[in-house]
Design an enzyme around this catalytic site. Structure first.
Site, PDB file in Angstrom:
ATOM      1  N   TYR A 273       0.811  -1.216   0.000  1.00 22.42           N
ATOM      2  CA  TYR A 273       0.000   0.000   0.000  1.00 22.42           C
ATOM      3  C   TYR A 273       0.845   1.267   0.000  1.00 22.42           C
ATOM      4  O   TYR A 273       0.365   2.322  -0.425  1.00 22.42           O
ATOM      5  CB  TYR A 273      -1.009  -0.032   1.152  1.00 22.42           C
ATOM      6  CG  TYR A 273      -2.218  -0.824   0.753  1.00 22.42           C
ATOM      7  CD1 TYR A 273      -3.186  -0.284  -0.086  1.00 22.42           C
ATOM      8  CD2 TYR A 273      -2.365  -2.145   1.142  1.00 22.42           C
ATOM      9  CE1 TYR A 273      -4.272  -1.028  -0.505  1.00 22.42           C
ATOM     10  CE2 TYR A 273      -3.451  -2.903   0.721  1.00 22.42           C
ATOM     11  CZ  TYR A 273      -4.404  -2.325  -0.108  1.00 22.42           C
ATOM     12  OH  TYR A 273      -5.482  -3.066  -0.545  1.00 22.42           O
ATOM     13  N   HIS A 428      -5.137  -2.435   7.132  1.00 24.74           N
ATOM     14  CA  HIS A 428      -4.516  -3.462   6.295  1.00 24.74           C
ATOM     15  C   HIS A 428      -3.505  -4.300   7.061  1.00 24.74           C
ATOM     16  O   HIS A 428      -2.805  -5.130   6.466  1.00 24.74           O
ATOM     17  CB  HIS A 428      -3.855  -2.813   5.074  1.00 24.74           C
ATOM     18  CG  HIS A 428      -4.845  -2.332   4.055  1.00 24.74           C
ATOM     19  ND1 HIS A 428      -5.650  -3.205   3.347  1.00 24.74           N
ATOM     20  CD2 HIS A 428      -5.187  -1.090   3.648  1.00 24.74           C
ATOM     21  CE1 HIS A 428      -6.434  -2.504   2.536  1.00 24.74           C
ATOM     22  NE2 HIS A 428      -6.180  -1.229   2.701  1.00 24.74           N
TER      23      HIS A 428
END
Length: 748
Positions: A273, A428
């Protein structure tokens, strides 16, 4: 927030048709400038990589122009036609804008103009997306995140053709398309926009980019600082399991630049990410540099954006693929377009590090702006130097005090250990404190599973996260770390995990032949303290470097401990017997155990258990110090998976029952090779004859390694004093050892 309040905010925003402050400005001014474009045009035909990049983009854009413009009514998840079409539209429009500026061919400006007016006609009456899965539905796409992608790219396209449009045309686009679009993804969806997360970074950058093109100060302030009165409940949740809002937490682009990054440039969500977020971070950062240089975005937090590029490149294996920490898709690498952007911008606005040119050379592609030109010119002029990745320790947390990630590398990535002792990693993050993965060159030896998602593959959950991401990929047992009583770290609860992080005990890479990282975790299981130490060692008696893994556990209660090793390859041999069940059954009922088939179960035959496998033409042996009461489990992923969403990966697991204080000591030893062409097997047997925990108490742990040549190695760790100046003296067996520092390694 009530619908009435939302409506009032939207109506108020809709009435703002003129920027609060008006300054004369020229276009383009985001990622391209007039001066930069002049420099590009002047050098066309003389810089091979740049010329090749222009030709490649021109071929792609011309093919799309020939097909005509399609802006279908949205209906699909990611992977479906309407999703992919709108995504391709914004990518091609941005590229067409660059071509227009460089080649001055009006067909590219006309293509963008026609596309924008098709969207303008559609957007005025477009409802929210019909797919209802997202916590923040978009209009063109199923989630506001992708709508924000669209606006980031379309802002660049609009900027490129701004001067070709009449004032009336610009007013129409801005009042009917761009401002309503920016309002919708921000004040219309504060649960998406007003938080610290990669989603919000895209939203902030989208609003900020179009604000800079339109010279709209109100939108720019919203982009930089978020929405002051967003009406969100403190502690509200999103569908990823993360908090939407935390007491006292700021929002906006600058908050997203401040909080997720550590001072070392590590992004708390992990490299996958970070790669995704670096594009809006750097593109909007570049736009701010060009339009609002006084804000000093590139200099913010001691140049953390540019440090982030370096950190990200260092979080890749020998093939350039990012380590799949937290939610991360395997195979994502620095060859992706977002890293082309990152490398080029970092080169121009950093110190023009010649090592970045070697990455750009591998990427074989550059941005179509001045940054890309400078990179291509540097390569042309022979300035390239290798980007040498060495061992590195990256802190986590905005102040660098929330654990981190260490990468121990021997030689030219001959052996690489990736040790995670970080913070939760926002929504996440995975529940895998003190986990690690191991690589030989670009090959996985012990793997991290990554995420459970088939990105943009519509047949698999619409290309979105699968339920198995929570039931498997995030779980503790899915990682190479300790599970206690078949429970997840922090009980698998984000609100608990986000309050804690592991603590670095020691990091020492001064001696390439003995590199050590050590960290502790005291909160994953209440009443249990874990202390894990990894050492990458190159011994004269061994063909290749090996990894020593010492996991010391102290608990207030008796527990069952499971320590899995997710090996990559074909089982060769072992020194213990086991039974294989006629009917495969899951190892447990929840917390990831329900997805593991038990394929074999045995017990140690000796105090040194060995398990060998062949992977990618190389041999590996795991040697562990075991107790006679241990259970040795052979597991394979795939249980409770009727849709075949999970890979059928295997693990060797040590189970230790009815234990409070104990030590797991193991060596992962690469050795030899096999060629299917010559059919020659070389050095297929382990060098190790015995691995033994010689001593373990509150103060010290000592582990010995004996090899086939009769040599012995001893590793001693001071468990409670990591001071490098501390003098130690310890008797192990019949010998007394004296040393200064946290650990001592000797070969006899």
């Amino acid at each position: 927030m009530s619908k009435i309040k939302f409506t009032a905010l939207l109506l108020m925003a809709a009435t703002i048709s003129l920027p609060i402050t008006v300054h004369s400005q020229e276009h383009p001014n985001l990622i391209m400038t007039k001066a930069g474009i002049e420099k590009v045009r002047k050098n066309l035909g003389t810089v091979p990589l740049f010329d090749a990049s222009v030709a490649s983009v021109q071929k792609e854009v011309d093919a799309e122009i020939a097909l005509g413009i399609d802006t279908p009514i949205p209906k699909d998840f990611s992977g479906g036609y309407t999703h992919q079409r709108h995504k391709l539209n914004f990518i091609i429009a941005q590229k067409a804008g660059a071509l227009y500026q460089i080649l001055e061919d009006e067909k590219y400006a006309k293509y963008i103009k026609d596309m924008l007016f098709q969207y303008e006609a559609m957007y005025k009456t477009l409802p929210v997306h019909p797919q209802e899965r997202s916590y923040a539905r978009g209009k063109l796409f199923w989630q506001c995140l992708n709508d924000s992608n669209w606006l980031v790219y379309m802002s660049q396209a609009y900027d490129a053709i701004y001067d070709t449009l009449t004032k009336q045309e610009r007013d129409t686009l801005e009042n009917n398309l761009f401002r309503p679009f920016a309002d919708f993804i921000s004040i219309g969806n504060p649960q998406f926009y007003n938080r610290v997360h990669n989603h919000s970074t895209w939203g902030n950058a989208a609003v900020g980019m179009i604000a800079l093109v339109m010279n709209d100060e109100e939108l720019l302030q919203r982009a930089l600082y978020g929405i002051e009165d967003d009406g969100l409940e403190i502690g509200g949740r999103d569908n990823d399991g993360g908090f939407i809002k935390v007491e006292g937490q700021k929002a906006g682009f600058l908050a997203n630049l401040e909080d997720p990054f550590s001072p070392d440039g590590y992004y708390t969500e992990g490299p996958y990410y970070q790669r995704y977020a670096m594009y809006p971070f750097l593109i909007f950062g570049l736009a701010m540099h060009n339009v609002k240089p006084e804000m000093q975005v590139f200099e913010h937090k001691d140049n953390v954006l540019l440090k982030g590029v370096d950190a990200l490149l260092n979080l890749s294996d020998a093939d350039g693929e990012f380590f799949p920490l937290n939610d991360g898709q395997k195979g994502m690498s620095y060859y992706t377009a977002s890293l082309v952007t990152a490398v080029d911008i970092a080169y121009q606005y950093g110190k023009q590090d010649p090592a970045l040119l070697s990455i750009a050379e591998k990427q074989n592609n550059v941005l179509l702006n001045e940054a890309g030109l400078l990179v291509a010119m540097g390569i042309r002029d022979g300035k390239t130097q290798p980007f040498a990745k060495s061992s590195i320790n990256l802190s986590d947390g905005p102040d660098g005090q929330q654990g981190g990630v260490a990468v121990l590398r021997y030689g030219n990535e001959d052996l690489t250990a990736v040790f995670k002792y970080a913070a939760q990693g926002l929504s996440h993050g995975h529940y895998d404190k003190l986990s690690y993965s191991l690589y030989e060159k670009g090959d996985e030896v012990l793997q991290d599973y990554g995420l459970a998602r088939f990105v943009n593959i519509g047949q698999k959950g619409g290309g979105n996260y699968l339920k198995e991401n929570k039931t498997w990929a995030k779980t503790t047992i899915a990682h190479n770390t300790l599970s206690q009583n078949e429970q997840m770290h922090f009980a698998g609860k984000y609100e608990i995990g986000s309050q804690h992080h592991s603590e670095l005990y020691l990091y020492d890479d001064a001696n390439e032949n003995v590199q050590v990282v050590s960290a502790t975790e005291a909160n994953a299981y209440p009443g249990t303290h874990m202390h894990r130490t990894l050492a990458v060692i190159k011994s004269a008696g061994f063909e290749k470097p090996f990894l020593l893994d010492i996991l010391k556990v102290n608990s207030d209660n008796k527990n069952q401990y499971d320590l899995p090793f997710y090996y990559m390859g074909q089982v060769l041999s072992n020194n213990f017997s086991y039974d294989s069940p006629a009917i495969l059954k899951p190892l447990g009922k929840k917390n990831g155990y329900q997805h593991l088939y038990l394929e074999g179960k045995g017990q140690p035959a000796t105090t040194s258990t060995q398990f060998s496998w062949l992977g990618n033409g190389k041999y590996y042996t795991l040697t562990s110090a075991t107790d006679v009461s241990d259970e040795l489990l052979l597991t394979r992923l795939g249980a409770d998976d009727p849709d075949f969403n999970l890979r059928r990966d295997a693990a060797f697991m040590i189970r230790r029952k009815d234990s409070d204080n104990t030590v797991f000591a193991s060596v992962i030893e690469p050795h030899g090779s096999y060629s299917p062409v010559s059919e020659l097997s070389v050095n297929s047997d382990s060098h190790i004859t015995e691995l033994k925990v010689e001593l373990d108490n509150n103060d010290y742990t000592a582990v010995s390694i004996n090899d086939v040549q009769g040599n012995s190695k001893l590793f001693i760790l001071s468990n409670n004093n990591a001071a490098p100046s501390k003098q130690h003296k310890l008797k192990v067996g019949s010998k007394t050892y004296s040393w200064r520092g946290t650990f001592h390694y000797t070969e006899m």
